[in-house]
Design an enzyme around this catalytic site. Sequence first.
Site, PDB file in Angstrom:
ATOM      1  CG  LEU A   1      -2.135   0.852   1.298  1.00 37.71           C
ATOM      2  CD1 LEU A   1      -3.099   0.523   0.158  1.00 37.71           C
ATOM      3  CD2 LEU A   1      -2.833   0.702   2.642  1.00 37.71           C
ATOM      4  CG  ASP A   2       0.482   4.679  -2.581  1.00 38.08           C
ATOM      5  OD1 ASP A   2       0.299   5.555  -1.713  1.00 38.08           O
ATOM      6  OD2 ASP A   2      -0.297   4.489  -3.531  1.00 38.08           O
ATOM      7  NE  ARG A   3       7.441   7.595   1.596  1.00 34.31           N
ATOM      8  CZ  ARG A   3       8.348   7.471   2.562  1.00 34.31           C
ATOM      9  NH1 ARG A   3       8.093   7.956   3.772  1.00 34.31           N
ATOM     10  NH2 ARG A   3       9.500   6.875   2.333  1.00 34.31           N
ATOM     11  CD  GLU A   4       2.759   9.135  -1.656  1.00 37.45           C
ATOM     12  OE1 GLU A   4       2.445   7.988  -2.060  1.00 37.45           O
ATOM     13  OE2 GLU A   4       3.883   9.633  -1.819  1.00 37.45           O
ATOM     14  CB  SER A   5      -2.488   4.601   0.128  1.00 35.20           C
ATOM     15  OG  SER A   5      -2.523   5.130  -1.187  1.00 35.20           O
TER      16      SER A   5
END
Length: 245
Positions: free
Chosen positions: A104-108
């Site tokens: 799950l990407d850093r911003e999510s």
Amino acid sequence: MMEETGVRLNKFLSASGICSRREADREIAAGKVYVDGKRAVAGQKVLPGQKVTFRGKLVEEKPRPVLLMVNKPRGVVCTTQRREQDNIVDFVHYYQRVYPVGRLDRESRGLILMTNQGELVNRILRGSERHEKEYLVRVDRPVSSDFLRKMAAGLYLPDLDRTTRPCRVRKTGRDSFDIILTQGWNRQIRRMCAVCGYHVEDLKRIRIMNLLLGELPEGAYREVTETEFAGLMRELEKTGGGGTV
């Protein structure tokens, strides 16, 4: 970072195959168990890195199968690389070694699974292009019916030179929507929105197959229940993640 809670000593000894929890309590009371060279006491917890001896012999911990549901905050990176300052392994700081299933990407933010079961990871990732994953998304301008139609129908993503699979999309507010994917390409939802001229302001994953984030607080984790795990196994059978765990 989460509070370092450790695991109760009797549970540690039981999980290591030494004795039952009840027997462990008796041995602790009899002074037969030491933690880092000091006599253990009833109710004591073992923290990561501590050495436990039972009747003079070092206890080699036998990791028990673990599957955690983690509510990842924004800014935490789903990697096992400890050189990454904000890696999820250090953030969760579980007493056994666990690693993320997928990413799950850093911003999510939202639901990410962590486990110490390599075969389970393989089963989940083998069928990852068929597993349902659900997200709540907020964008930078009003959600239109045309936008929803395009998102649901499938979009060509120039950066990846691929077209997304049709999916389910539902408006949930003036500038928000719910989307269910059966794919997990890198930053897929953000790329899909960008193609339609939208920018994602917030993205939260709330479900992976039958596993629901529910009321789990942001930054917290919990183990899946037996019922949830059985449901996950059924989902894996349906989506081709065969084998045993």
